[in-house]
Design a protein around this motif. Sequence first.
Motif, PDB file in Angstrom:
ATOM      1  N   LEU A 414       0.810  -1.216   0.000  1.00  0.00           N
ATOM      2  CA  LEU A 414       0.000   0.000   0.000  1.00  0.00           C
ATOM      3  C   LEU A 414       0.847   1.271   0.000  1.00  0.00           C
ATOM      4  CD1 LEU A 414      -2.694  -1.045   2.619  1.00  0.00           C
ATOM      5  CD2 LEU A 414      -3.003  -0.879   0.166  1.00  0.00           C
ATOM      6  N   GLY A 415       2.151   1.138   0.325  1.00  0.00           N
ATOM      7  CA  GLY A 415       2.985   2.328   0.514  1.00  0.00           C
ATOM      8  C   GLY A 415       3.073   3.207  -0.717  1.00  0.00           C
ATOM      9  N   LEU A 416       3.446   2.630  -1.869  1.00  0.00           N
ATOM     10  CA  LEU A 416       3.612   3.440  -3.083  1.00  0.00           C
ATOM     11  C   LEU A 416       2.273   3.924  -3.617  1.00  0.00           C
ATOM     12  CD1 LEU A 416       6.472   1.561  -4.962  1.00  0.00           C
ATOM     13  CD2 LEU A 416       6.589   3.689  -3.669  1.00  0.00           C
ATOM     14  N   SER A 417       1.219   3.131  -3.428  1.00  0.00           N
ATOM     15  CA  SER A 417      -0.111   3.607  -3.799  1.00  0.00           C
ATOM     16  C   SER A 417      -0.482   4.830  -2.958  1.00  0.00           C
ATOM     17  CB  SER A 417      -1.132   2.491  -3.594  1.00  0.00           C
ATOM     18  OG  SER A 417      -2.440   2.960  -3.794  1.00  0.00           O
ATOM     19  N   HIS A 418      -0.144   4.777  -1.671  1.00  0.00           N
ATOM     20  CA  HIS A 418      -0.372   5.909  -0.769  1.00  0.00           C
ATOM     21  C   HIS A 418       0.436   7.119  -1.225  1.00  0.00           C
ATOM     22  CE1 HIS A 418      -1.264   8.180   2.701  1.00  0.00           C
ATOM     23  NE2 HIS A 418      -0.202   7.857   3.433  1.00  0.00           N
ATOM     24  N   VAL A 419       1.694   6.897  -1.599  1.00  0.00           N
ATOM     25  CA  VAL A 419       2.569   7.985  -2.052  1.00  0.00           C
ATOM     26  C   VAL A 419       1.983   8.652  -3.294  1.00  0.00           C
ATOM     27  CG1 VAL A 419       4.811   8.458  -3.116  1.00  0.00           C
ATOM     28  CG2 VAL A 419       4.678   7.101  -1.039  1.00  0.00           C
ATOM     29  N   LYS A 420       1.556   7.848  -4.257  1.00  0.00           N
ATOM     30  CA  LYS A 420       0.998   8.411  -5.482  1.00  0.00           C
ATOM     31  C   LYS A 420      -0.243   9.242  -5.193  1.00  0.00           C
ATOM     32  CE  LYS A 420      -0.525   7.213 -10.144  1.00  0.00           C
ATOM     33  NZ  LYS A 420      -0.838   6.124 -11.095  1.00  0.00           N
ATOM     34  N   GLY A 421      -1.094   8.748  -4.284  1.00  0.00           N
ATOM     35  CA  GLY A 421      -2.291   9.518  -3.931  1.00  0.00           C
ATOM     36  C   GLY A 421      -1.940  10.856  -3.300  1.00  0.00           C
ATOM     37  N   LEU A 422      -0.934  10.873  -2.434  1.00  0.00           N
ATOM     38  CA  LEU A 422      -0.513  12.125  -1.802  1.00  0.00           C
ATOM     39  C   LEU A 422       0.082  13.089  -2.828  1.00  0.00           C
ATOM     40  CD1 LEU A 422       1.145  10.721   1.454  1.00  0.00           C
ATOM     41  CD2 LEU A 422      -0.979  12.016   1.309  1.00  0.00           C
ATOM     42  N   VAL A 423       0.916  12.561  -3.739  1.00  0.00           N
ATOM     43  CA  VAL A 423       1.530  13.412  -4.762  1.00  0.00           C
ATOM     44  C   VAL A 423       0.452  14.038  -5.648  1.00  0.00           C
ATOM     45  CG1 VAL A 423       2.992  13.420  -6.817  1.00  0.00           C
ATOM     46  CG2 VAL A 423       3.734  12.204  -4.766  1.00  0.00           C
ATOM     47  N   GLU A 424      -0.518  13.245  -6.075  1.00  0.00           N
ATOM     48  CA  GLU A 424      -1.582  13.768  -6.932  1.00  0.00           C
ATOM     49  C   GLU A 424      -2.487  14.736  -6.198  1.00  0.00           C
ATOM     50  OE1 GLU A 424      -3.467  10.284  -8.476  1.00  0.00           O
ATOM     51  OE2 GLU A 424      -1.932   9.949 -10.026  1.00  0.00           O
ATOM     52  N   SER A 425      -2.646  14.559  -4.874  1.00  0.00           N
ATOM     53  CA  SER A 425      -3.461  15.523  -4.109  1.00  0.00           C
ATOM     54  C   SER A 425      -2.790  16.890  -4.043  1.00  0.00           C
ATOM     55  CB  SER A 425      -3.709  14.993  -2.699  1.00  0.00           C
ATOM     56  OG  SER A 425      -2.522  15.028  -1.921  1.00  0.00           O
ATOM     57  N   LEU A 426      -1.460  16.923  -4.277  1.00  0.00           N
ATOM     58  CA  LEU A 426      -0.725  18.189  -4.324  1.00  0.00           C
ATOM     59  C   LEU A 426      -0.487  18.640  -5.764  1.00  0.00           C
ATOM     60  CD1 LEU A 426       1.946  17.462  -1.547  1.00  0.00           C
ATOM     61  CD2 LEU A 426      -0.083  18.895  -1.349  1.00  0.00           C
ATOM     62  N   ASN A 427      -1.248  18.044  -6.714  1.00  0.00           N
ATOM     63  CA  ASN A 427      -1.143  18.385  -8.141  1.00  0.00           C
ATOM     64  C   ASN A 427       0.226  18.050  -8.723  1.00  0.00           C
ATOM     65  OD1 ASN A 427      -3.775  19.483  -8.078  1.00  0.00           O
ATOM     66  ND2 ASN A 427      -2.964  21.431  -7.332  1.00  0.00           N
ATOM     67  N   GLY A 428       0.880  17.070  -8.135  1.00  0.00           N
ATOM     68  CA  GLY A 428       2.189  16.661  -8.634  1.00  0.00           C
ATOM     69  C   GLY A 428       2.131  15.379  -9.438  1.00  0.00           C
ATOM     70  N   ILE A 430       4.492  11.659 -10.168  1.00  0.00           N
ATOM     71  CA  ILE A 430       5.601  10.821  -9.729  1.00  0.00           C
ATOM     72  C   ILE A 430       5.865   9.751 -10.781  1.00  0.00           C
ATOM     73  CG2 ILE A 430       4.013   9.368  -8.377  1.00  0.00           C
ATOM     74  CD1 ILE A 430       6.413   8.849  -6.478  1.00  0.00           C
ATOM     75  N   ILE A 431       7.130   9.575 -11.118  1.00  0.00           N
ATOM     76  CA  ILE A 431       7.517   8.518 -12.043  1.00  0.00           C
ATOM     77  C   ILE A 431       8.681   7.749 -11.427  1.00  0.00           C
ATOM     78  CG2 ILE A 431       6.742   9.728 -14.115  1.00  0.00           C
ATOM     79  CD1 ILE A 431       9.658  10.507 -14.628  1.00  0.00           C
ATOM     80  N   ALA A 432       8.817   6.491 -11.811  1.00  0.00           N
ATOM     81  CA  ALA A 432       9.889   5.646 -11.288  1.00  0.00           C
ATOM     82  C   ALA A 432      10.698   5.100 -12.455  1.00  0.00           C
ATOM     83  CB  ALA A 432       9.308   4.510 -10.460  1.00  0.00           C
ATOM     84  N   LYS A 433      12.010   5.128 -12.316  1.00  0.00           N
ATOM     85  CA  LYS A 433      12.917   4.530 -13.290  1.00  0.00           C
ATOM     86  C   LYS A 433      13.833   3.580 -12.541  1.00  0.00           C
ATOM     87  CE  LYS A 433      12.958   8.415 -16.537  1.00  0.00           C
ATOM     88  NZ  LYS A 433      13.800   9.402 -17.257  1.00  0.00           N
ATOM     89  N   SER A 434      14.013   2.405 -13.116  1.00  0.00           N
ATOM     90  CA  SER A 434      14.821   1.404 -12.424  1.00  0.00           C
ATOM     91  C   SER A 434      15.449   0.450 -13.425  1.00  0.00           C
ATOM     92  CB  SER A 434      13.952   0.632 -11.423  1.00  0.00           C
ATOM     93  OG  SER A 434      14.738  -0.252 -10.652  1.00  0.00           O
ATOM     94  N   LYS A 435      16.530  -0.162 -12.995  1.00  0.00           N
ATOM     95  CA  LYS A 435      17.212  -1.164 -13.803  1.00  0.00           C
ATOM     96  C   LYS A 435      17.820  -2.188 -12.859  1.00  0.00           C
ATOM     97  CE  LYS A 435      20.510  -1.658 -17.620  1.00  0.00           C
ATOM     98  NZ  LYS A 435      21.492  -0.949 -18.464  1.00  0.00           N
TER      99      LYS A 435
END
Length: 448
Positions: A414-428, A430-435
Amino acid sequence: MKKRLRFTFIIATITVSSIVLFQLYWLYYTFNNAQRGFHITAVRALEKSIDLYQSQQVELPTSLNYKKPSLTVFMRSKPSVEAFDLDTPQHKEVFKAEFNTVAIDKQHEPYVRALIARLMTQQMHKPLDPKTLAAVYRKELAKDGIVMPVILTLRKQPLSILPNEVASRIDYYKSPVVVTAKLSSSGWMIRHNLLPAIVSFILILLSAGSLWYMGVIIRRQLKLDRLKNDFISNITHELRTPLTILRSSNEAIARFGVAGNPEKLARYTGINADIIDKLEGEVERIMDISMIDRKFSIKEMKQVDLNQLLENLIRRFDLISNKPILLTIPNRPIQVNTDPYKIETILNNLLDNAKKYAGDEARISVEAVILPSGWQLLVSDNGHGISTDNLLYIFDKYYRVENGDLHDVKGYGLGLSHVKGLVESLNGKIIAKSKIGHGTTFTITFPV
């Protein structure tokens, strides 16, 4: 649920496949009808062109051009002699001829003209000119909306006409011939079948697209069902351990005389209090995420010194973590308008994830970047990394990256889902890049 979704997908597949097959058959049927219609039109135009051509090659009786067309027919003579014999020098005797005038109605006039022209052409033995006939044929085709190059050829053998051949047999010349036409019908067929083909193609695309989208939705539903089961398994595992500790502690207090020993009693009750606090924190965390999903979250925007906010957060995090975090911030004080509690919650979740998943030897860094139209936070680590397949779903609720043991790293997905919801509530955003083997970077962008 899986069986029901699969059954629904099978029914939808059969339905869409039937629609696609019907559209293909309808397109094939339309094309064949158009081809048959073109062939019939071309043959009729050729036959009519031959009649017109012959009418132009001979002089027809004047009576056919009267307002009331008629045809005068030689009936008999007295004495009875063949009409051709009477017109010879040997027959100079006086004779009487009987004629009969027949009125011709408008309906049969073209047929009478064609018949007389054929008979007169046959008697005159005039050769057929393909070029002149082709010019007449092109005009007849143009009347039916067919404009294309035409090449006519005369064939003496074979005299039979193939089913799909544009040709007409002429038997009233000295030697029978077949007039064949070579037409380039591809352009005409494309123009007359383009609209049905486009409509069928669009319907096929819509049907196939609907089936594909339904398949995507069903796969997501099946995946969500599996993720929920994993979530239940995770939370059951997470709750079982503290409950076992509480039960053991209570049994020790009740059975082993701990109540009479103040030191042991204080230790056991302290353990119980810590477990209860942990359970309460987990419940609060889940409730907080639920409130975000229901849009009950309220923004408390204020002017914040971004450098100070990040320094305080990293300082607190260093106290509870054995992994130092590298912080990179601008050299000058930066004031941003945001909700400091949400920013701290976002970074706490990302840093906690990095600490749990990146590995013991990984380096974690936080960087603040000022943009012309906003600002960014970058949280990076050089840990194990996330595969491309998993990276697509890490912000989905309940999703956890599979690493062999489901409970190797504690969490509910639930952590990253929570993070995305908070970011979008601030009109921001978030993207992730990984290898794999090179770590992961989360980039959060906020507008001014």
